[in-house]
Design a protein around this motif. Structure first.
Motif, PDB file in Angstrom:
ATOM      1  N   SER A 109       0.997   5.441   1.278  1.00  0.00           N
ATOM      2  CA  SER A 109       0.054   5.012   0.003  1.00  0.00           C
ATOM      3  C   SER A 109       0.830   3.801  -0.447  1.00  0.00           C
ATOM      4  O   SER A 109       0.310   2.624  -0.827  1.00  0.00           O
ATOM      5  N   HIS A 110       2.352   3.902  -0.743  1.00  0.00           N
ATOM      6  CA  HIS A 110       3.021   3.025  -1.313  1.00  0.00           C
ATOM      7  C   HIS A 110       4.544   2.972  -0.843  1.00  0.00           C
ATOM      8  O   HIS A 110       4.915   4.070  -0.163  1.00  0.00           O
ATOM      9  N   TRP A 111       5.351   2.206  -1.458  1.00  0.00           N
ATOM     10  CA  TRP A 111       6.642   1.941  -0.764  1.00  0.00           C
ATOM     11  C   TRP A 111       7.705   3.001  -1.438  1.00  0.00           C
ATOM     12  O   TRP A 111       8.758   3.140  -0.931  1.00  0.00           O
ATOM     13  N   HIS A 112       7.601   3.668  -2.495  1.00  0.00           N
ATOM     14  CA  HIS A 112       8.314   4.597  -3.378  1.00  0.00           C
ATOM     15  C   HIS A 112       8.695   5.842  -2.320  1.00  0.00           C
ATOM     16  O   HIS A 112       8.053   6.494  -1.649  1.00  0.00           O
ATOM     17  N   ALA A 113      10.192   5.695  -2.212  1.00  0.00           N
ATOM     18  CA  ALA A 113      10.854   6.877  -1.473  1.00  0.00           C
ATOM     19  C   ALA A 113      10.435   8.246  -1.443  1.00  0.00           C
ATOM     20  O   ALA A 113      10.286   9.076  -0.666  1.00  0.00           O
ATOM     21  N   ASP A 114      10.118   8.683  -2.762  1.00  0.00           N
ATOM     22  CA  ASP A 114       9.619  10.018  -3.164  1.00  0.00           C
ATOM     23  C   ASP A 114       8.493  10.467  -2.415  1.00  0.00           C
ATOM     24  O   ASP A 114       8.135  11.451  -2.353  1.00  0.00           O
ATOM     25  N   HIS A 115       7.769   9.664  -1.950  1.00  0.00           N
ATOM     26  CA  HIS A 115       6.380   9.767  -1.099  1.00  0.00           C
ATOM     27  C   HIS A 115       6.560   9.563   0.307  1.00  0.00           C
ATOM     28  O   HIS A 115       5.603  10.106   0.880  1.00  0.00           O
ATOM     29  N   ILE A 116       7.370   8.544   0.653  1.00  0.00           N
ATOM     30  CA  ILE A 116       7.180   8.407   2.362  1.00  0.00           C
ATOM     31  C   ILE A 116       8.785   8.413   2.856  1.00  0.00           C
ATOM     32  O   ILE A 116       8.920   8.103   4.023  1.00  0.00           O
ATOM     33  N   ASN A 178      -1.325  -1.825  -9.217  1.00  0.00           N
ATOM     34  CA  ASN A 178      -1.376  -0.513 -10.110  1.00  0.00           C
ATOM     35  C   ASN A 178      -0.326   0.221 -10.399  1.00  0.00           C
ATOM     36  O   ASN A 178       0.877  -0.395 -10.974  1.00  0.00           O
ATOM     37  N   HIS A 179      -0.006   1.380 -10.006  1.00  0.00           N
ATOM     38  CA  HIS A 179       1.118   2.302 -10.124  1.00  0.00           C
ATOM     39  C   HIS A 179       2.415   1.340  -9.479  1.00  0.00           C
ATOM     40  O   HIS A 179       3.416   1.291 -10.166  1.00  0.00           O
ATOM     41  N   ALA A 180       2.064   0.875  -8.297  1.00  0.00           N
ATOM     42  CA  ALA A 180       3.088  -0.143  -7.471  1.00  0.00           C
ATOM     43  C   ALA A 180       2.308  -1.070  -6.880  1.00  0.00           C
ATOM     44  O   ALA A 180       1.168  -0.803  -6.446  1.00  0.00           O
ATOM     45  N   ILE A 197      -2.592   8.184  -4.893  1.00  0.00           N
ATOM     46  CA  ILE A 197      -1.082   8.550  -5.287  1.00  0.00           C
ATOM     47  C   ILE A 197      -0.713   8.043  -6.496  1.00  0.00           C
ATOM     48  O   ILE A 197      -0.448   6.756  -6.604  1.00  0.00           O
ATOM     49  N   ASP A 198       0.153   8.997  -7.550  1.00  0.00           N
ATOM     50  CA  ASP A 198       0.885   8.373  -8.650  1.00  0.00           C
ATOM     51  C   ASP A 198      -0.045   7.981  -9.758  1.00  0.00           C
ATOM     52  O   ASP A 198       0.449   7.106 -10.397  1.00  0.00           O
ATOM     53  N   ILE A 199      -1.292   8.521 -10.002  1.00  0.00           N
ATOM     54  CA  ILE A 199      -2.188   7.936 -10.858  1.00  0.00           C
ATOM     55  C   ILE A 199      -2.440   9.060 -11.715  1.00  0.00           C
ATOM     56  O   ILE A 199      -2.043   9.177 -12.887  1.00  0.00           O
TER      57      ILE A 199
HETATM   58 ZN   LIG Z   1       5.350   6.014  -6.916  1.00  0.00          ZN
END
Ligand SMILES: [Zn+2]
Length: 352
Positions: A109-116, A178-180, A197-199
């Motif tokens: 979904s996006h680059w944030h480590a807590d999701h991927i 958006n979020h990122a 994710i994260d909205i």
């Molecule tokens: Zn995030």
């Protein structure tokens, strides 16, 4: 009375006083509504540390009880959507529970480590779809990966693209920051399942500072992007259950109530009085008092507002009494940076 004397409040461990954040305890906040616990206390989640369920026709929801992801069993390989480290190896266990198919594809979904951050569990040979910004970030900071490292996206998109994997149609949509930057929505039109994710956080207020968003205005607008889809379930990345249209509507209304009250705060809070009392010798104290006053105004108005179902936001969304002040602060700051609002005092300088 200082924090140290207040019953139920943790002591000021570092002796920071006003220079630090206040310590609180569970008893300072409202109890969590029973309908907000979702999968958290389900026997299978308590036993295994995760809960998996089929949303519709091969599209599955997988949660740790705090972090969520999605996967699609296509009949000839699994497409994994995100890989939160808090699920880790349980992602493979959850998939193996419902299908023998190997993971052949992943979507970030996006680059944030807590999701991927756990995408290394898929191995390095998977085909990975993501926004081109996600690939740029993962190339720039590759050390954020765990296990074998996060496989780099092999197929990147820049706007929106529909893909078909073993006959299953998946829409990858990007409508702008958006979020990122690069946070894409993943939608299966036949199954009517959306991963955004994260909205929103179903049944809950979002986590601090609008879910730690990099762009607040885009994050707020993304609530309406969710509502443009024809979905029966939305996987949101957080808390403990998947969301409904009603959850998305509640999150949208809560967010825009905060924005509306924050706009009011710019007229409600008089910084002429602060300038007179504090002066300009320490500008950070001036801004601190100005933002704290506005934040408290917005938090009070939001938490006590009676919403369309008769409940206040404080009663309706779990954790709203914990988190609203952080959203209020972030939105107030964004009103200055992303909407262009000025304080009363500043308006006299600019002539606006
Ligand atoms: Zn995030």
């Amino acid at each position: 009375m200082s924090n140290n004397e207040k019953p139920g409040i943790l002591p000021d461990r570092y002796g920071l006083g006003a220079a630090g954040m206040p310590y609180t305890s569970l008893s300072d906040y409202r109890p969590i509504p029973p309908n907000a616990t979702g999968s958290l206390f389900l026997p299978d989640r308590l036993e295994k540390g995760y809960h998996v369920e089929e949303l519709n026709d091969g599209v599955f929801y997988l949660t740790s009880g705090a972090y969520d992801c999605m996967f699609i069993a296509t009949g000839n390989g699994v497409v994994a959507v995100d890989a939160p480290p808090l699920l880790g190896d349980n992602i493979l266990r959850g998939i193996a529970e419902v299908t023998d198919e190997p993971v052949t594809h992943a979507i970030y979904s996006h680059w944030h480590a807590d999701h991927i951050g756990a995408a290394g569990v898929f191995g390095q040979d998977v085909t990975v779809f993501a926004h081109e910004y996600t690939r740029e970030m993962l190339e720039r900071w590759p050390d954020m990966g765990r296990k074998n490292g996060i496989p780099l996206p092999t197929e990147t998109i820049s706007t929106s693209q529909s893909i078909a994997i073993n006959g299953v149609t998946i829409d990858l949509d990007y409508k702008g920051v958006n979020h990122a930057p690069g946070n894409i929505f993943i939608y299966t039109p036949k199954q009517k399942v959306l991963a955004a994710i994260d909205i929103i956080s179903p049944g809950w207020s979002a986590f601090k500072h609008c879910d730690a968003s990099e762009n607040i205005r885009g994050w707020a607008e993304a609530h309406d992007w969710i509502l443009e889809y024809d979905f029966d379930a939305v996987v949101s990345g957080h808390v403990n259950r998947w969301g409904t249209r009603e959850d998305a509507l509640a999150s949208r209304d809560y967010t825009w109530d905060i924005i509306d009250f924050a706009k009011q705060a710019f007229d409600e809070v008089d910084d002429f009085e602060l300038v007179e009392r504090i002066g300009f010798s320490n500008g950070w104290v001036l801004w601190e008092d100005y933002f704290n006053d506005m934040t408290n105004y917005v938090t009070k108005q939001t938490l006590t507002k009676t919403t369309d179902n008769g409940q206040t936001w404080a009663a309706r969304l779990a954790g709203a009494d914990v988190m609203t002040k952080y959203h209020a602060y972030s939105i107030l700051e964004a009103l200055r940076l992303e909407w262009g609002l000025l304080s009363k005092f500043e308006r006299t300088i600019t002539g606006d």
